[in-house]
Design a protein around this motif. Structure first.
Motif, PDB file in Angstrom:
ATOM      1  N   VAL A  82       0.797  -1.202   0.123  1.00  0.00           N
ATOM      2  CA  VAL A  82      -0.486   0.097   0.486  1.00  0.00           C
ATOM      3  C   VAL A  82       0.997   0.906  -0.149  1.00  0.00           C
ATOM      4  O   VAL A  82       0.687   2.579  -0.494  1.00  0.00           O
ATOM      5  CB  VAL A  82      -1.216  -0.144   0.999  1.00  0.00           C
ATOM      6  N   LEU A  83       1.546   1.146   1.097  1.00  0.00           N
ATOM      7  CA  LEU A  83       3.087   1.974   0.701  1.00  0.00           C
ATOM      8  C   LEU A  83       4.000   2.441  -0.682  1.00  0.00           C
ATOM      9  O   LEU A  83       3.864   3.698  -0.602  1.00  0.00           O
ATOM     10  CB  LEU A  83       3.574   2.723   1.968  1.00  0.00           C
ATOM     11  N   ALA A  84       4.769   1.604  -1.199  1.00  0.00           N
ATOM     12  CA  ALA A  84       4.572   2.042  -2.313  1.00  0.00           C
ATOM     13  C   ALA A  84       3.901   2.119  -3.924  1.00  0.00           C
ATOM     14  O   ALA A  84       4.325   2.805  -4.269  1.00  0.00           O
ATOM     15  CB  ALA A  84       5.700   0.588  -2.510  1.00  0.00           C
ATOM     16  N   ALA A  85       2.534   1.434  -3.590  1.00  0.00           N
ATOM     17  CA  ALA A  85       1.165   1.483  -4.500  1.00  0.00           C
ATOM     18  C   ALA A  85       1.144   3.588  -4.582  1.00  0.00           C
ATOM     19  O   ALA A  85       1.235   3.977  -5.505  1.00  0.00           O
ATOM     20  CB  ALA A  85       0.759   1.136  -4.234  1.00  0.00           C
ATOM     21  N   ALA A  86       1.501   4.082  -3.012  1.00  0.00           N
ATOM     22  CA  ALA A  86       0.672   5.245  -2.993  1.00  0.00           C
ATOM     23  C   ALA A  86       1.705   6.121  -3.147  1.00  0.00           C
ATOM     24  O   ALA A  86       1.550   7.551  -3.839  1.00  0.00           O
ATOM     25  CB  ALA A  86       0.537   5.188  -1.220  1.00  0.00           C
ATOM     26  N   SER A  87       2.753   5.879  -3.386  1.00  0.00           N
ATOM     27  CA  SER A  87       4.247   6.882  -3.511  1.00  0.00           C
ATOM     28  C   SER A  87       4.463   6.712  -4.759  1.00  0.00           C
ATOM     29  O   SER A  87       4.578   7.868  -4.746  1.00  0.00           O
ATOM     30  CB  SER A  87       5.600   6.385  -2.916  1.00  0.00           C
ATOM     31  N   GLN A  88       4.592   5.371  -5.639  1.00  0.00           N
ATOM     32  CA  GLN A  88       4.178   6.069  -7.168  1.00  0.00           C
ATOM     33  C   GLN A  88       3.584   5.161  -7.994  1.00  0.00           C
ATOM     34  O   GLN A  88       2.944   3.929  -7.036  1.00  0.00           O
ATOM     35  CB  GLN A  88       5.653   6.106  -8.260  1.00  0.00           C
ATOM     36  N   ASP A  89       2.443   5.618  -8.962  1.00  0.00           N
ATOM     37  CA  ASP A  89       2.266   4.088 -10.039  1.00  0.00           C
ATOM     38  C   ASP A  89       3.659   2.838  -9.774  1.00  0.00           C
ATOM     39  O   ASP A  89       4.764   3.828 -11.098  1.00  0.00           O
ATOM     40  CB  ASP A  89       1.471   4.528 -11.252  1.00  0.00           C
ATOM     41  N   LEU A  90       3.560   1.778  -9.965  1.00  0.00           N
ATOM     42  CA  LEU A  90       4.565   0.997 -10.129  1.00  0.00           C
ATOM     43  C   LEU A  90       3.513   0.259 -11.162  1.00  0.00           C
ATOM     44  O   LEU A  90       2.718  -0.939 -11.290  1.00  0.00           O
ATOM     45  CB  LEU A  90       4.263   0.210  -8.428  1.00  0.00           C
TER      46      LEU A  90
ATOM     47  N   ARG B  50      -7.827  -8.211  15.327  1.00  0.00           N
ATOM     48  CA  ARG B  50      -8.912  -6.646  14.496  1.00  0.00           C
ATOM     49  C   ARG B  50      -7.885  -5.680  15.615  1.00  0.00           C
ATOM     50  O   ARG B  50      -8.035  -4.706  14.657  1.00  0.00           O
ATOM     51  CB  ARG B  50     -10.057  -7.036  15.572  1.00  0.00           C
ATOM     52  N   SER B  51      -7.311  -5.385  16.264  1.00  0.00           N
ATOM     53  CA  SER B  51      -6.278  -4.215  17.093  1.00  0.00           C
ATOM     54  C   SER B  51      -5.616  -3.682  15.750  1.00  0.00           C
ATOM     55  O   SER B  51      -5.856  -2.982  15.773  1.00  0.00           O
ATOM     56  CB  SER B  51      -6.132  -4.545  18.345  1.00  0.00           C
ATOM     57  N   ALA B  52      -4.508  -5.360  14.899  1.00  0.00           N
ATOM     58  CA  ALA B  52      -3.912  -4.590  14.608  1.00  0.00           C
ATOM     59  C   ALA B  52      -4.260  -4.297  12.982  1.00  0.00           C
ATOM     60  O   ALA B  52      -3.962  -3.246  12.230  1.00  0.00           O
ATOM     61  CB  ALA B  52      -3.026  -6.595  14.526  1.00  0.00           C
ATOM     62  N   ASP B  53      -5.549  -5.062  12.533  1.00  0.00           N
ATOM     63  CA  ASP B  53      -5.740  -4.889  11.448  1.00  0.00           C
ATOM     64  C   ASP B  53      -5.986  -2.964  11.077  1.00  0.00           C
ATOM     65  O   ASP B  53      -6.011  -2.007  10.692  1.00  0.00           O
ATOM     66  CB  ASP B  53      -7.119  -5.707  11.024  1.00  0.00           C
ATOM     67  N   LEU B  54      -7.354  -2.282  12.673  1.00  0.00           N
ATOM     68  CA  LEU B  54      -7.709  -1.376  13.187  1.00  0.00           C
ATOM     69  C   LEU B  54      -6.459  -0.275  12.901  1.00  0.00           C
ATOM     70  O   LEU B  54      -6.272   1.331  12.086  1.00  0.00           O
ATOM     71  CB  LEU B  54      -8.580  -1.028  14.384  1.00  0.00           C
ATOM     72  N   SER B  55      -5.340  -1.225  13.772  1.00  0.00           N
ATOM     73  CA  SER B  55      -4.599   0.388  13.723  1.00  0.00           C
ATOM     74  C   SER B  55      -3.315   0.364  12.704  1.00  0.00           C
ATOM     75  O   SER B  55      -3.258   1.864  12.013  1.00  0.00           O
ATOM     76  CB  SER B  55      -3.665  -0.442  14.928  1.00  0.00           C
ATOM     77  N   VAL B  56      -3.142  -0.733  11.918  1.00  0.00           N
ATOM     78  CA  VAL B  56      -2.551  -0.355  10.645  1.00  0.00           C
ATOM     79  C   VAL B  56      -3.430   0.373  10.075  1.00  0.00           C
ATOM     80  O   VAL B  56      -2.731   1.022   8.737  1.00  0.00           O
ATOM     81  CB  VAL B  56      -1.942  -1.569   9.901  1.00  0.00           C
ATOM     82  N   ARG B  57      -4.479   0.020   9.434  1.00  0.00           N
ATOM     83  CA  ARG B  57      -5.496   0.278   8.619  1.00  0.00           C
ATOM     84  C   ARG B  57      -5.135   1.369   9.087  1.00  0.00           C
ATOM     85  O   ARG B  57      -5.309   2.708   7.881  1.00  0.00           O
ATOM     86  CB  ARG B  57      -6.415   0.069   8.659  1.00  0.00           C
TER      87      ARG B  57
ATOM     88  N   ALA C 180      -3.787   7.389   7.292  1.00  0.00           N
ATOM     89  CA  ALA C 180      -2.778   9.022   7.523  1.00  0.00           C
ATOM     90  C   ALA C 180      -1.687   8.964   6.740  1.00  0.00           C
ATOM     91  O   ALA C 180      -1.597  10.071   5.916  1.00  0.00           O
ATOM     92  CB  ALA C 180      -2.490   8.693   9.243  1.00  0.00           C
ATOM     93  N   ARG C 181      -1.308   8.370   6.061  1.00  0.00           N
ATOM     94  CA  ARG C 181       0.064   8.352   5.637  1.00  0.00           C
ATOM     95  C   ARG C 181      -0.241   8.184   3.693  1.00  0.00           C
ATOM     96  O   ARG C 181       0.441   9.400   3.405  1.00  0.00           O
ATOM     97  CB  ARG C 181       0.902   6.637   5.482  1.00  0.00           C
ATOM     98  N   THR C 182      -1.412   7.970   3.293  1.00  0.00           N
ATOM     99  CA  THR C 182      -1.620   7.679   1.859  1.00  0.00           C
ATOM    100  C   THR C 182      -2.551   8.587   1.160  1.00  0.00           C
ATOM    101  O   THR C 182      -2.952   8.970   0.244  1.00  0.00           O
ATOM    102  CB  THR C 182      -2.488   6.228   1.649  1.00  0.00           C
ATOM    103  N   GLY C 183      -3.775   8.780   2.907  1.00  0.00           N
ATOM    104  CA  GLY C 183      -5.090   9.582   2.620  1.00  0.00           C
ATOM    105  C   GLY C 183      -6.079   8.780   1.727  1.00  0.00           C
ATOM    106  O   GLY C 183      -6.866   9.361   1.372  1.00  0.00           O
ATOM    107  N   ARG C 184      -5.583   7.598   1.478  1.00  0.00           N
ATOM    108  CA  ARG C 184      -6.324   6.979   0.860  1.00  0.00           C
ATOM    109  C   ARG C 184      -7.033   5.607   1.951  1.00  0.00           C
ATOM    110  O   ARG C 184      -5.737   5.156   2.968  1.00  0.00           O
ATOM    111  CB  ARG C 184      -5.611   5.732  -0.447  1.00  0.00           C
ATOM    112  N   GLU C 185      -7.457   4.980   1.552  1.00  0.00           N
ATOM    113  CA  GLU C 185      -8.382   3.314   2.546  1.00  0.00           C
ATOM    114  C   GLU C 185      -8.038   2.488   1.725  1.00  0.00           C
ATOM    115  O   GLU C 185      -7.768   1.870   0.233  1.00  0.00           O
ATOM    116  CB  GLU C 185     -10.392   3.506   2.449  1.00  0.00           C
ATOM    117  N   PRO C 186      -6.425   1.490   2.726  1.00  0.00           N
ATOM    118  CA  PRO C 186      -6.267   0.736   1.987  1.00  0.00           C
ATOM    119  C   PRO C 186      -6.672  -0.582   2.474  1.00  0.00           C
ATOM    120  O   PRO C 186      -6.648  -1.440   1.511  1.00  0.00           O
ATOM    121  CB  PRO C 186      -5.218   0.449   3.253  1.00  0.00           C
TER     122      PRO C 186
END
Length: 156
Positions: free
Chosen positions: A23-31, A125-132, A137-143
């Motif tokens: 997700v982070l890699a794709a958000a930074s540029q089109d790969l 569930r907590s991990a999924d929510l926290s990482v999501r 916050a980092r990408t501005g998109r819902e992963p």
């Protein structure tokens, strides 16, 4: 069951890490597809170092994408599924898992297994929510979608 539940949680954490890197890699540029596959392979290689889901190792893994202790999933405050002491409980389950997997003589009851499964489901569930939240916050998109439905009895 203790060994299986712990192993499944470990696999979940590895998959969550790989998806997060993608997700982070794709958000930074089109790969291009080959680059996407390379990113996934490198993330998977990094995640494979997590052979047991020790809390400190999980934290170290996710620090690699910029998550700090403040947004680590076992410290998520205000969550319906958060229970104080989950981090320590996970460490105890991993320790028990290792002992059982290597010939330990501990007795594990059905109630113990039910508690362990509730713990790893709650942490998943907590991990999924926290990482999501972190990725949003980092990408501005819902992963990924946030609604996974109920955990189901008897482990809710």
């Amino acid at each position: 069951m203790t060994v299986a539940a712990t192993g499944e949680f470990s696999a979940f954490v590895r998959d969550l890490f790989v998806e997060s890197v993608q997700v982070l890699a794709a958000a930074s540029q089109d790969l291009a597809v080959p680059t996407q596959e390379l990113v996934a392979a490198l993330a998977d290689r990094t995640a494979q170092a997590l052979t047991n889901p020790w809390p400190d190792q999980i934290a170290r893994l996710f620090r690699g994408i910029g998550m700090t202790q403040a947004n680590a999933f076992w410290r998520t405050e205000g969550m319906r599924h958060h229970v104080p002491g989950d981090r320590e409980a996970l460490g105890a389950v991993v320790e028990l898992r290792n002992s059982l997997a290597h010939g330990g003589k501990e007795r594990v009851t059905l109630k113990d297994v039910e508690r362990q499964v509730r713990l790893v489901k709650r942490l998943a569930r907590s991990a999924d929510l926290s990482v999501r939240r972190f990725l949003m916050a980092r990408t501005g998109r819902e992963p990924w979608k946030a609604d996974h439905g109920p955990l189901g009895p008897p482990f809710t």
